[in-house]
Structure formats: structure tokens, C-alpha cells
Design a protein around this motif. Sequence first.
Motif, PDB file in Angstrom:
ATOM      1  N   MET A   1       3.403  10.001   2.402  1.00 58.00           N
ATOM      2  CA  MET A   1       1.984   9.715   2.167  1.00 58.00           C
ATOM      3  C   MET A   1       1.801   8.777   0.978  1.00 58.00           C
ATOM      4  SD  MET A   1      -0.781  10.299   3.724  1.00 58.00           S
ATOM      5  CE  MET A   1      -0.330  11.725   4.708  1.00 58.00           C
ATOM      6  N   ASP A   2       2.667   8.903  -0.039  1.00 62.56           N
ATOM      7  CA  ASP A   2       2.569   8.004  -1.180  1.00 62.56           C
ATOM      8  C   ASP A   2       2.750   6.556  -0.734  1.00 62.56           C
ATOM      9  OD1 ASP A   2       2.196  10.136  -2.741  1.00 62.56           O
ATOM     10  OD2 ASP A   2       4.177  10.146  -3.681  1.00 62.56           O
ATOM     11  N   PHE A   3       3.709   6.327   0.181  1.00 66.17           N
ATOM     12  CA  PHE A   3       3.942   4.967   0.648  1.00 66.17           C
ATOM     13  C   PHE A   3       2.722   4.437   1.397  1.00 66.17           C
ATOM     14  CE2 PHE A   3       5.197   2.090   4.103  1.00 66.17           C
ATOM     15  CZ  PHE A   3       5.676   1.037   3.333  1.00 66.17           C
ATOM     16  N   LEU A   4       2.011   5.320   2.120  1.00 62.54           N
ATOM     17  CA  LEU A   4       0.856   4.884   2.901  1.00 62.54           C
ATOM     18  C   LEU A   4      -0.227   4.301   2.004  1.00 62.54           C
ATOM     19  CD1 LEU A   4      -0.692   4.645   5.540  1.00 62.54           C
ATOM     20  CD2 LEU A   4      -1.470   7.010   5.218  1.00 62.54           C
ATOM     21  N   TRP A   5      -0.579   5.042   0.910  1.00 57.15           N
ATOM     22  CA  TRP A   5      -1.662   4.496   0.090  1.00 57.15           C
ATOM     23  C   TRP A   5      -1.213   3.300  -0.731  1.00 57.15           C
ATOM     24  CZ3 TRP A   5      -0.784   4.613  -5.086  1.00 57.15           C
ATOM     25  CH2 TRP A   5      -0.076   5.683  -5.657  1.00 57.15           C
ATOM     26  N   ILE A   6       0.080   3.220  -1.037  1.00 62.05           N
ATOM     27  CA  ILE A   6       0.588   2.009  -1.700  1.00 62.05           C
ATOM     28  C   ILE A   6       0.486   0.820  -0.743  1.00 62.05           C
ATOM     29  CG2 ILE A   6       2.666   0.885  -2.598  1.00 62.05           C
ATOM     30  CD1 ILE A   6       3.493   3.603  -3.730  1.00 62.05           C
ATOM     31  N   LEU A   7       0.860   1.043   0.524  1.00 63.35           N
ATOM     32  CA  LEU A   7       0.796  -0.010   1.522  1.00 63.35           C
ATOM     33  C   LEU A   7      -0.636  -0.496   1.732  1.00 63.35           C
ATOM     34  CD1 LEU A   7       2.018  -1.709   3.854  1.00 63.35           C
ATOM     35  CD2 LEU A   7       1.664   0.281   5.334  1.00 63.35           C
ATOM     36  N   VAL A   8      -1.553   0.441   1.917  1.00 61.48           N
ATOM     37  CA  VAL A   8      -2.954   0.078   2.169  1.00 61.48           C
ATOM     38  C   VAL A   8      -3.562  -0.606   0.942  1.00 61.48           C
ATOM     39  CG1 VAL A   8      -5.243   0.982   2.706  1.00 61.48           C
ATOM     40  CG2 VAL A   8      -3.240   1.909   3.875  1.00 61.48           C
ATOM     41  N   ALA A   9      -3.240  -0.088  -0.244  1.00 61.43           N
ATOM     42  CA  ALA A   9      -3.756  -0.701  -1.472  1.00 61.43           C
ATOM     43  C   ALA A   9      -3.270  -2.140  -1.605  1.00 61.43           C
ATOM     44  CB  ALA A   9      -3.328   0.113  -2.689  1.00 61.43           C
ATOM     45  N   PHE A  10      -1.995  -2.364  -1.307  1.00 59.15           N
ATOM     46  CA  PHE A  10      -1.443  -3.720  -1.391  1.00 59.15           C
ATOM     47  C   PHE A  10      -2.112  -4.647  -0.377  1.00 59.15           C
ATOM     48  CE2 PHE A  10       1.511  -6.836   0.404  1.00 59.15           C
ATOM     49  CZ  PHE A  10       1.679  -7.655  -0.699  1.00 59.15           C
ATOM     50  N   LEU A  11      -2.222  -4.189   0.872  1.00 61.54           N
ATOM     51  CA  LEU A  11      -2.805  -5.038   1.906  1.00 61.54           C
ATOM     52  C   LEU A  11      -4.257  -5.398   1.592  1.00 61.54           C
ATOM     53  CD1 LEU A  11      -1.360  -3.375   5.150  1.00 61.54           C
ATOM     54  CD2 LEU A  11      -0.636  -5.530   4.079  1.00 61.54           C
ATOM     55  N   CYS A  12      -5.028  -4.416   1.126  1.00 66.84           N
ATOM     56  CA  CYS A  12      -6.435  -4.674   0.805  1.00 66.84           C
ATOM     57  C   CYS A  12      -6.551  -5.570  -0.435  1.00 66.84           C
ATOM     58  CB  CYS A  12      -7.178  -3.364   0.572  1.00 66.84           C
ATOM     59  SG  CYS A  12      -7.406  -2.379   2.070  1.00 66.84           S
ATOM     60  N   GLY A  13      -5.752  -5.272  -1.445  1.00 70.92           N
ATOM     61  CA  GLY A  13      -5.768  -6.100  -2.648  1.00 70.92           C
ATOM     62  C   GLY A  13      -5.334  -7.525  -2.352  1.00 70.92           C
ATOM     63  N   PHE A  14      -4.289  -7.661  -1.535  1.00 73.63           N
ATOM     64  CA  PHE A  14      -3.780  -8.977  -1.150  1.00 73.63           C
ATOM     65  C   PHE A  14      -4.836  -9.739  -0.343  1.00 73.63           C
ATOM     66  CE2 PHE A  14      -1.532 -11.825   1.758  1.00 73.63           C
ATOM     67  CZ  PHE A  14      -0.711 -12.536   0.873  1.00 73.63           C
ATOM     68  N   GLY A  15      -5.501  -9.027   0.557  1.00 76.00           N
ATOM     69  CA  GLY A  15      -6.501  -9.669   1.408  1.00 76.00           C
ATOM     70  C   GLY A  15      -7.674 -10.231   0.621  1.00 76.00           C
ATOM     71  N   VAL A  16      -8.240  -9.423  -0.279  1.00 74.83           N
ATOM     72  CA  VAL A  16      -9.401  -9.902  -1.041  1.00 74.83           C
ATOM     73  C   VAL A  16      -8.997 -10.989  -2.037  1.00 74.83           C
ATOM     74  CG1 VAL A  16     -10.612  -7.708  -0.759  1.00 74.83           C
ATOM     75  CG2 VAL A  16      -9.239  -8.097  -2.810  1.00 74.83           C
ATOM     76  N   LYS A  17      -7.728 -10.938  -2.502  1.00 76.68           N
ATOM     77  CA  LYS A  17      -7.234 -11.986  -3.409  1.00 76.68           C
ATOM     78  C   LYS A  17      -7.251 -13.341  -2.721  1.00 76.68           C
ATOM     79  CE  LYS A  17      -5.000 -13.645  -7.059  1.00 76.68           C
ATOM     80  NZ  LYS A  17      -5.625 -13.771  -8.392  1.00 76.68           N
ATOM     81  N   GLN A  18      -6.903 -13.370  -1.431  1.00 81.23           N
ATOM     82  CA  GLN A  18      -6.906 -14.628  -0.686  1.00 81.23           C
ATOM     83  C   GLN A  18      -8.319 -15.163  -0.493  1.00 81.23           C
ATOM     84  OE1 GLN A  18      -3.691 -15.554  -0.434  1.00 81.23           O
ATOM     85  NE2 GLN A  18      -3.482 -13.490  -1.298  1.00 81.23           N
ATOM     86  N   LEU A  19      -9.303 -14.290  -0.599  1.00 83.15           N
ATOM     87  CA  LEU A  19     -10.701 -14.702  -0.466  1.00 83.15           C
ATOM     88  C   LEU A  19     -11.324 -15.069  -1.812  1.00 83.15           C
ATOM     89  CD1 LEU A  19     -11.890 -11.957   2.068  1.00 83.15           C
ATOM     90  CD2 LEU A  19     -11.256 -14.343   2.568  1.00 83.15           C
ATOM     91  N   GLY A  20     -10.491 -15.035  -2.868  1.00 78.97           N
ATOM     92  CA  GLY A  20     -10.973 -15.405  -4.197  1.00 78.97           C
ATOM     93  C   GLY A  20     -11.664 -14.285  -4.933  1.00 78.97           C
ATOM     94  N   MET A  21     -11.486 -13.048  -4.463  1.00 78.31           N
ATOM     95  CA  MET A  21     -12.125 -11.900  -5.097  1.00 78.31           C
ATOM     96  C   MET A  21     -11.114 -11.139  -5.959  1.00 78.31           C
ATOM     97  SD  MET A  21     -14.630 -10.393  -2.094  1.00 78.31           S
ATOM     98  CE  MET A  21     -13.365 -10.228  -0.835  1.00 78.31           C
TER      99      MET A  21
END
Length: 520
Positions: A1-21
Amino acid sequence: MDFLWILVAFLCGFGVKQLGMPPLVGYLAAGFGLHAAGVEPAESLETLANMGITLMLFTIGLKINVKALIKPEVWASSALHTGLWVGLLIAIISMAGWLGLSHYFDVPLHTQALIGFALSFSSTVCVVKMLEEASELKVRHGKLALGILIIQDIVAVVFLVASTGKVPSYWALALLGLWLLKPVLGHVLNRAGHGELLSLAGFFLALGGAELFYLVDMKGDLGALIIGMLLASHAKASELYKSLMSFKDLFLIGFFLSIGFTALPTLDMALTGAILMALLVVKLLLFFFLLLAFKVSGRSSFLTALALTNYSEFGLIVAHLSVGNGWMSQDWLVIIALVMSVSFILSSFMYRKAHHYYAIHKDSINQFERDGAHQQFDRPVGAEVLVLGMGRVGKGAYSALQPEYGEKVWGIESDPERVQKLKQQGFSIVLGDSDDMEFWQRVCTQNIRLVMLALPSQQEILSTLDMLKMANYQGKVATVARYEDEREQLLALGVDVVFNYYAEVGAGFAAESQHLLLAD
């Protein structure tokens, strides 16, 4: 479960970073998304979040000047803001309930007061992260914002004691003797060296300070803050701060994720939250005019108020205690979590353009200043080269140019204490913020041929370039960069020279050492 929230946090953080947020927007979204998917937060997430907040307060302490807290524009504006805000919220919630805007506003007076109190605080986590990204912790408005946040933390401790009935132990009086340990703590830092042991010493001091306060039934985070303040004047405080930054930022991801696990809102709650979000304008104006009343300049008042215009994680603590004591319904815990999260996102967006907003509206903002409050600037007389940011890189550039160009080279620095020290060392330097439009209008003349930006933050460099463009500066610009993508971005914006000091330090080292070969 720890890996799941790390994965989701990275994907969401990475995604908004590409949008300049800002990535924290993604972390907040990840928390709500995981909660909506039925994922249960692991115990390690709460541990990570708590450690992040403790380290953050410790690093804040390393940057704090205690004298700043006793200034009336800090403690008085903070106290007056809390009182006025709670009074206004009581009136607004009563009116909204009477008008039937939301059934959630139909609550008794003591609940109205608690809601107002919970929303009166600004987020320490959010504000410090924004100021760090802009390298503004030690400028005038950064110090004001930090001082007000610390006063709010003190008020928070008083509330926790009063609401829980948990009185600090008599042994808490012994904490007054902590200052006697200052030489010992300083000696520990000196002997810790410069590697991983220094970072470990930081963890030990931060968590040890928190545990010490917990032992006497006081808020542990306050202990981390005070230990940090004891070490603020130490020669290695800045190095310790830098060694802990990456750890702190990583652990704070747990805090942003944990917000999403608090609760999920309904549509009715979202509508109620929208009304509370609109009241952030009132919060901004209250801070702005209170600071002006204490003869703070229009620019500093505006930037401080804008940084503090958000809702705090402490609101969740107030709501949680109130729900447990039967003072408010569980629904209000969800509403406060919602508006706090959205305010983080809004605040992060707004503050990134804060200097641009001020540059456009400075005349309207400054018309409210009291006489004598407007910031004055010393002129770098005869300057043709300006070095902005007199840290290690800036001082090195100044020292390299000064023998050849003499009084034509001037340094510009936003930290008043550093300015005084460098003046005593014989540097030609003036106090000024590189991203202050008025500074460029009053100081930047046709004689300036070269502006060198030795600033620590890409965000600050971009803001300064924006100000130079608005001031119609026609000379050359040179900047530093840490990474190749940052270098390419600056070159695309028209910067004449970008020095990647991580990549090019080797060439400089070789150039400095080449004479040794010629000697043979």
C-alpha cells in the motif's frame, strides 16, 4: 500500500508539473483520489506527515530573528487580525444562515466562533513552501509573514491547552533554561562536520526538541521551532538548513496526501465551501490594511497579505477537537478540509505572480500607505555593472570584476543583515529586491550596461527578468542556472549569457589551476 500512494503521488505531481502548476496541487489531488477509491491511509503516512511538519518548523526556526517577533507590526497585526476575522465570520455566518444560503450556516453562536477561529489561521506549510521557492524567507515581507505565522502558532498552543484541559506539566518551566544549552548545541554542530552526520544532527535536534516538549505536555512542533531559533545565529545554521531541505520537502508530501484522506465533500458542502473561499478576499484586505496601519510599506503589506491569504491545517485540528467535544458537526470537518485544500492551490498560483500583480497595480496599492512608510532606495552611484544576489556566487563575481572596473561594479542584496556585513567588508552594495518594479524604475538608468543575476531560485530569476522587461531595460543580462533545462529556458527568454555552475565549475577550476603547469 505504501508503494501505491507513492506511485499515485508521483504521477499526479508529475502531471500537474507538466501543466506548469506546483507539484503540491498534484499531491492534494492524489490524496482525495486515493480516498475516493477507498484506499486506507497507512500508518507510515501519518508518521511521514508529522515528521515533515516537525522538520519544517525546525528549519523555520533556523531562519528566525527573535527580535522580529516583538515588533508591533508582527504580534499586534496578528492578534488584531484574529479578533476582527472571528467577529466578521460570526456576522457573515449568521447572515448567511438567516438568508438560507446553506443549512450548514444555521449553527449556534459558539459554533460560528469556532469556525471563524479555525479559519483565521494561515497555513505555515503552504506559506513557507511558497517563500522558499521564491527565495524570500529573509526579505522584508517574508520575515513579516513568518513572524505572524509564529504568533499564530503560539495562539494555537494556548487554544489546545484550553480546549483539551491538558495543562502543561510544572516541568515545562524548566524549558526556560534551554538557552543555557545553546553553546552545547553549537558545539555539536561544529563537530558534526559537513556530510550526512550534519543532516542526522538536524534530525536529532528537531525531533529531540519535539519530544522534549511532548514530555511536559506541550505541543511538540513548538519545541522543534524553539530549538531551531536557538541555533539561528550559529555559523552553520544556513548549511544545516540546506542539508535538511530535501528531507523536509519529501516528508511534507505525506502531509499533503493526508489532507485528502480527511474526508470527501458532497455537493452541498462544496457550495458552502465556495462561499468561504470567497471570504479569502476579506482575509487579504484585513492583513493588508492592518499592516499599513503599522507603517509597513504598500509593497510589503501587499506581498505579506497575499502570502497569508489561505486557510491553515490548524483549522482541521480545531474542527477535530470541536467535533470530539460536540461543539460542531462532523460535516464541518469535511468543509474545512475542502476549503483548506483549495486555498493551498489558489495561494500557490497567485503568489507565483505576486510581483507582477504589484508592478501593474503599485499606484493603487501605495495610495493607502501612511506618510513615511514608502520604501526608499539608495542609488548605486556610477554603476555600470549590477550583481544581484550577493551570496557565494554573487560575491565571487563581484570580486572578479571589481579590480578591473572598480566603482562601476555594485552589488544588490535583499537581505538587510547581509548588506550591513558586506558594507563593513568594503563592498559597494545597496539594499533592494531584484523583483521589485519600483527598484528598477528608480535605480536602473541608461548607464547600466550589464545586470548579473546570481540568484538562488529559478522562480526569482524569472520574476526579475519580467521586471527588467517592464522597466524597459536595454542592457545585457547574465544569469546562473543549476540545470540544463533551466539554462535552456533562460536562453529562450533572451538572456545573453547563462552560466550553469554545476556543469561549468570544472572549467573554472581548470582555468584557475592552469598557471601551475606553466610554472614548470
